[in-house]
Design an enzyme around this catalytic site. Structure first.
Site, PDB file in Angstrom:
ATOM      1  CE  LYS A  78      -3.926   2.088   2.506  1.00 58.99           C
ATOM      2  NZ  LYS A  78      -4.818   2.013   3.679  1.00 58.99           N
ATOM      3  CB  SER A 159      -8.214   3.936   2.527  1.00 60.28           C
ATOM      4  OG  SER A 159      -7.390   3.313   3.499  1.00 60.28           O
ATOM      5  CB  SER A 183      -8.738   1.204   5.404  1.00 62.23           C
ATOM      6  OG  SER A 183      -9.488   2.374   5.202  1.00 62.23           O
TER       7      SER A 183
END
Ligand code: GLN
Length: 494
Positions: A78, A159, A183
């Site tokens: 990420k 997210s 998330s």
């Protein structure tokens, strides 16, 4: 043998050790798929050269019978994790082009254990969002589509939407994510992948771009429960550089996968039954109860009455901390700097006006408001008090039960643009997940079925602090009972 990209992380690990496949072959196979997956927009940066060099180094070790537990496994990261010398954007224009001079602790542990970095995964800007639509680098598309033939593009959740989409579409063997209010668990739920948010303090936050420091936690998104256990073993551990990281041994999580759940007490909290919740989610939840009962668990109805305050508390605490953490982006030391300004004040103003997107600005406004002198007691302080009581409520519940079972999300993947104009609608997606962050509990989402449109739905388990082993046991039991859920087609291949 099937293609390397079709192997789970555990299978790939074993195939690499047995020299049935090389890390270079697996890495090249992933890179070839990533190359064709522009339509999904899952990666912000692909580090092909670095990946090949890391793979070759792994192959050299594997050839000598050496290597760590993740030796040669190609992963996606990420874009909230700082990676030394590799662009780390947090999904924001503010950090476009930012090359960190250091490596986050979590990623350095993955490389220590032999993993290969394929690149950096797209995400909501500064991890604020539930649909990956707030990214400066454009939305990510969910590889799953409804069976209605309409071919509408759906969100991969947020997210960590790049992480979930890339894992579901086999653009990496597994990925890292972060979870401040859901998330990891939400994107996992809507992409048919498994996501685990560990206990607060289990993984170091050092080198992860901060959103809300008392809630942020790193964790894995992977194809199955075992793969998450393997990932977490490498990601977790004490780090003196993070004062909130806890010094406790990291257990062998993989050993818990498949272990008997007989005698475990499962709590089903009635307050998680929402008005207007789709009946499919309700039915899935009931199935989860049956599966665990059939596996020998005892099911108990429990009550967590403060659940209704969790979202309002979260949307005070998270923006408050964000407004403080994001004060550092001023255009002076690093990141975006406005090209036009006449004094230091306009340098700050113009930099922040240009560098941040709408959702981030909204959070900063809310955060500074609830922290301002006149409103601190009414909002921030009160929210902290309720947060403590939510924690106490869980402590009490965990004297009676070992795990708590809930749905992961209030709906399956929704369409891009469907909720992006209505922030409150968007915040409602977090209703089942924020409680775990507020109380610092470990939680995970596991694929449990498909809805009428053929879209994945997940169930969430929450456990006692630092009891990830029981969490993995329970998740594996659900996974086994639910059976294989299929996978999305490669419609996106260009
Ligand atoms: N959707 C939540 C938010 O927007 C949670 C995000 C997260 O966990 N990073 O704040």
């Amino acid at each position: 043998m099937s293609s390397a990209v079709d192997l789970s992380l555990a299978e790939l690990r074993d195939a690499l050790k047995a020299k049935k496949v090389s890390s270079r072959e697996a890495t090249d196979a992933y890179l070839a798929r990533i190359d064709k997956a522009g339509a999904l927009n899952a990666y912000v940066t692909v580090t092909a050269e670095k990946a090949r060099a890391m793979a070759d180094a792994s192959d050299a070790k594997l050839a000598k019978g050496e290597g760590g537990p993740l030796e040669g496994a190609p992963l996606g990261i990420k874009d909230l994790f700082c990676t030394e010398g590799v662009q780390s954007t947090a999904g924001s224009r503010m950090l476009k082009g930012f090359l960190p001079p250091y490596e986050s602790t979590v990623t350095s542990q993955l490389w220590r254990d032999g993993a290969v970095m394929l690149g950096k995964l797209n995400m909501d800007e500064f991890a604020m969002g539930s649909s990956n639509e707030t990214s400066y680098f454009g939305n990510v598309v969910n590889p799953w589509r409804r069976t209605d033939g309409g071919n509408a593009d759906l969100t991969p959740g947020g997210s960590s939407g790049g992480s979930s989409a890339a894992t579901a579409a086999r653009l990496c063997a597994a990925a890292t994510g972060t979870d401040t209010g859901g998330s990891i668990r939400q994107p996992a739920s809507v992409t048919g992948t498994v996501g685990v948010k560990p206990t607060y303090g289990r993984c170091s936050r050092w080198g992860i771009v901060a959103f809300a420091s008392s809630l942020d936690q790193a964790g894995p998104i992977a194809r199955d429960v075992r793969d998450c256990a393997i990932m977490l073993k490498s990601m977790a551990g004490h780090d003196p550089k993070d004062s909130t990281s806890i010094d406790r041994p990291v257990p062998d999580y993989e050993a818990a996968v498949g272990a008997s759940v007989k005698g475990l007490k499962i709590g089903v909290p009635r307050e998680y039954r929402l008005d207007g919740m789709p009946s499919e989610i309700e039915e899935l939840w009931a199935k989860g109860v049956d599966w665990l009962r059939d596996a020998g668990c005892e099911i108990l109805d429990i009550s967590l009455p403060l659940t209704k305050y969790a979202l309002p508390v979260y949307y005070i605490v998270a923006p408050a901390e964000a407004s403080s953490n994001l004060a550092r982006y001023d255009g002076v030391r690093y990141g975006h700097r406005a090209s036009e300004f006449k004094d230091i004040k306009s340098l700050y103003e113009n930099t922040r006006a240009e560098g941040f997107g709408d959702e981030v600005k909204r959070r900063i406004l809310i955060g500074t408001y609830v922290l301002s002198a006149g409103y601190y007691d009414a909002y921030y302080l009160r929210a902290q008090k309720v947060r403590k009581r939510i924690f106490d409520e869980f402590v009490d519940a965990f004297t009676k039960v070992d795990l708590i079972l809930t749905p992961s999300t209030p709906s399956a993947a929704f369409g891009l643009g469907e909720k992006s104009d209505d922030p409150v609608q968007m915040y409602l997606n977090d209703v089942f997940t924020v409680t775990g962050n507020l109380a610092g509990l470990p939680g995970g989402s596991v694929p449990a079925g498909l809805d009428g449109q053929g879209l994945p739905l997940g169930l969430q388990l929450l456990a006692r602090p630092f009891d990830e082993e029981t969490l993995f046991k329970g998740m594996a039991a659900i996974e086994k009972a639910a059976g294989p859920q299929g996978r999305p087609t490669d419609w996106w291949t260009s």
